[in-house]
Design a protein around this motif. Structure first.
Motif, mmCIF file in Angstrom:
data_model
loop_
_atom_site.group_PDB
_atom_site.id
_atom_site.type_symbol
_atom_site.label_atom_id
_atom_site.label_comp_id
_atom_site.label_asym_id
_atom_site.label_seq_id
_atom_site.Cartn_x
_atom_site.Cartn_y
_atom_site.Cartn_z
ATOM 1 N N SER A 159 40.861 57.231 35.391
ATOM 2 C CA SER A 159 42.449 55.946 35.423
ATOM 3 C C SER A 159 43.992 56.147 34.948
ATOM 4 O O SER A 159 43.597 57.897 34.609
ATOM 5 C CB SER A 159 41.810 54.578 34.545
ATOM 6 O OG SER A 159 42.324 55.170 32.578
ATOM 7 N N ARG A 160 44.565 55.933 36.046
ATOM 8 C CA ARG A 160 46.109 56.145 35.267
ATOM 9 C C ARG A 160 46.989 55.111 36.349
ATOM 10 O O ARG A 160 46.335 54.217 36.204
ATOM 11 C CB ARG A 160 46.343 57.463 36.819
ATOM 12 C CG ARG A 160 48.145 57.740 36.735
ATOM 13 C CD ARG A 160 48.141 58.845 37.417
ATOM 14 N NE ARG A 160 47.946 59.787 36.463
ATOM 15 C CZ ARG A 160 46.915 61.263 37.584
ATOM 16 N NH1 ARG A 160 47.585 61.201 38.795
ATOM 17 N NH2 ARG A 160 46.657 62.174 36.608
ATOM 18 N N THR A 161 48.122 54.926 35.506
ATOM 19 C CA THR A 161 48.648 53.236 35.501
ATOM 20 C C THR A 161 49.985 53.948 36.111
ATOM 21 O O THR A 161 50.587 55.324 35.886
ATOM 22 C CB THR A 161 49.537 53.300 34.003
ATOM 23 O OG1 THR A 161 48.343 52.069 33.053
ATOM 24 C CG2 THR A 161 49.904 51.784 34.184
ATOM 25 N N THR A 192 53.027 54.154 36.673
ATOM 26 C CA THR A 192 54.114 54.578 36.073
ATOM 27 C C THR A 192 55.877 54.282 36.414
ATOM 28 O O THR A 192 55.615 54.611 37.464
ATOM 29 C CB THR A 192 54.282 55.313 34.595
ATOM 30 O OG1 THR A 192 54.638 56.404 34.882
ATOM 31 C CG2 THR A 192 53.573 54.810 33.254
ATOM 32 N N GLN A 214 44.747 59.829 43.942
ATOM 33 C CA GLN A 214 44.631 59.181 43.521
ATOM 34 C C GLN A 214 42.987 59.665 43.458
ATOM 35 O O GLN A 214 42.364 59.968 41.947
ATOM 36 C CB GLN A 214 43.855 57.771 42.768
ATOM 37 C CG GLN A 214 45.901 57.366 42.617
ATOM 38 C CD GLN A 214 46.736 58.255 41.410
ATOM 39 O OE1 GLN A 214 46.070 58.208 39.932
ATOM 40 N NE2 GLN A 214 47.865 58.365 41.958
ATOM 41 N N ASP A 216 50.443 48.466 37.437
ATOM 42 C CA ASP A 216 49.001 48.318 38.178
ATOM 43 C C ASP A 216 48.328 49.905 37.474
ATOM 44 O O ASP A 216 48.889 51.119 37.115
ATOM 45 C CB ASP A 216 48.398 48.271 39.536
ATOM 46 C CG ASP A 216 49.147 47.251 40.058
ATOM 47 O OD1 ASP A 216 49.191 46.259 39.015
ATOM 48 O OD2 ASP A 216 49.234 47.235 41.056
ATOM 49 N N THR A 217 47.044 49.683 37.227
ATOM 50 C CA THR A 217 46.457 50.446 36.840
ATOM 51 C C THR A 217 45.125 50.412 37.697
ATOM 52 O O THR A 217 44.712 49.728 38.040
ATOM 53 C CB THR A 217 45.893 49.950 34.626
ATOM 54 O OG1 THR A 217 46.851 50.335 34.380
ATOM 55 C CG2 THR A 217 44.619 51.904 34.276
ATOM 56 N N LEU A 218 45.069 52.303 38.006
ATOM 57 C CA LEU A 218 44.270 52.574 38.973
ATOM 58 C C LEU A 218 43.156 53.180 38.266
ATOM 59 O O LEU A 218 42.554 53.992 38.024
ATOM 60 C CB LEU A 218 44.643 53.002 40.010
ATOM 61 C CG LEU A 218 46.228 52.392 40.567
ATOM 62 C CD1 LEU A 218 47.177 53.767 41.971
ATOM 63 C CD2 LEU A 218 46.051 50.761 41.353
ATOM 64 N N TYR A 219 41.980 52.703 38.982
ATOM 65 C CA TYR A 219 40.589 53.574 38.304
ATOM 66 C C TYR A 219 39.522 53.660 39.931
ATOM 67 O O TYR A 219 39.698 52.914 41.125
ATOM 68 C CB TYR A 219 39.577 52.203 37.956
ATOM 69 C CG TYR A 219 40.649 51.331 36.948
ATOM 70 C CD1 TYR A 219 39.958 52.383 35.715
ATOM 71 C CD2 TYR A 219 41.364 50.751 36.918
ATOM 72 C CE1 TYR A 219 40.497 51.689 33.970
ATOM 73 C CE2 TYR A 219 42.005 49.929 36.003
ATOM 74 C CZ TYR A 219 41.664 51.142 34.467
ATOM 75 O OH TYR A 219 42.505 50.223 33.225
ATOM 76 N N ASN A 256 41.651 48.401 41.386
ATOM 77 C CA ASN A 256 43.161 47.942 40.422
ATOM 78 C C ASN A 256 42.324 47.148 38.965
ATOM 79 O O ASN A 256 41.268 47.014 39.058
ATOM 80 C CB ASN A 256 44.223 47.180 40.631
ATOM 81 C CG ASN A 256 43.945 45.940 41.194
ATOM 82 O OD1 ASN A 256 42.674 45.113 40.552
ATOM 83 N ND2 ASN A 256 44.829 44.961 41.849
ATOM 84 N N GLN A 257 43.861 47.527 38.065
ATOM 85 C CA GLN A 257 42.932 46.466 36.529
ATOM 86 C C GLN A 257 42.702 45.338 36.618
ATOM 87 O O GLN A 257 42.193 45.151 35.917
ATOM 88 C CB GLN A 257 44.193 46.188 35.677
ATOM 89 C CG GLN A 257 45.071 45.594 35.932
ATOM 90 C CD GLN A 257 46.209 46.095 36.882
ATOM 91 O OE1 GLN A 257 46.241 47.232 37.810
ATOM 92 N NE2 GLN A 257 47.269 45.506 37.083
#
Length: 151
Positions: free
Chosen positions: A21-23, A25, A67, A101-104, A129-130
């Motif tokens: 996962s990655r936020t 930023t 991503q 937002d954090t992505l999965y 997303n989260q």
């Protein structure tokens, strides 16, 4: 730990590869702008975005797409000796992604098309997303060698 080498016939439909996962930023937005050369303020100017009714900077579609880079996960390590090429990719952007937002992301085997000495492995790509909202879906296809004959 290096995973065991896999060949085309070692993959199964439905097999899933979850990516880290990655936020999103501000630093990632700046890095994307630097790498892409994109200079539209919707991707780097918070006040511009707010003046247009957005809660913050809007991620570029390619920023979401990256991503799903298979190299972020286990897949490329499994196919180091069998990979012949990355054939194609497609994607659809379904909902906006904003800074914070954090992505999965995940890749799921959805195609196994054998050829004589190679085969195509298709991977469905998804990004949520989260809040669990599917923000991007797509596909990637790779050409892999079949297992060499035992001598």
């Amino acid at each position: 730990m290096v995973p065991e080498q896999r060949w085309f016939e070692d993959f199964a439909l439905g097999e899933r590869f979850v990516l880290p996962s990655r936020t999103m930023t501000d630093a990632l937005f700046a890095a994307f702008q630097l790498a892409s050369g994109d200079n539209h303020p919707v991707h780097y100017d918070v006040e511009y975005c707010r003046s247009h009714g957005m809660p913050g900077m809007l991620a570029h579609g390619y920023q979401i797409l990256i991503q799903t880079a298979a190299g972020a996960g286990l897949f490329p390590h499994l196919v180091e000796r069998s990979l012949k090429g990355f054939l194609d990719q497609s994607s659809r952007f379904l909902h906006p992604v904003f800074a914070g937002d954090t992505l999965y992301a995940a890749l799921t085997v959805d195609e196994l098309s054998p050829n004589r000495t190679t085969g195509v492995v298709g991977l469905a790509s998804t990004v949520h997303n989260q809040r669990g909202v599917l923000v991007m879906e797509g596909r990637q296809r790779y050409l892999l060698r079949r297992r060499p004959a035992q001598s």
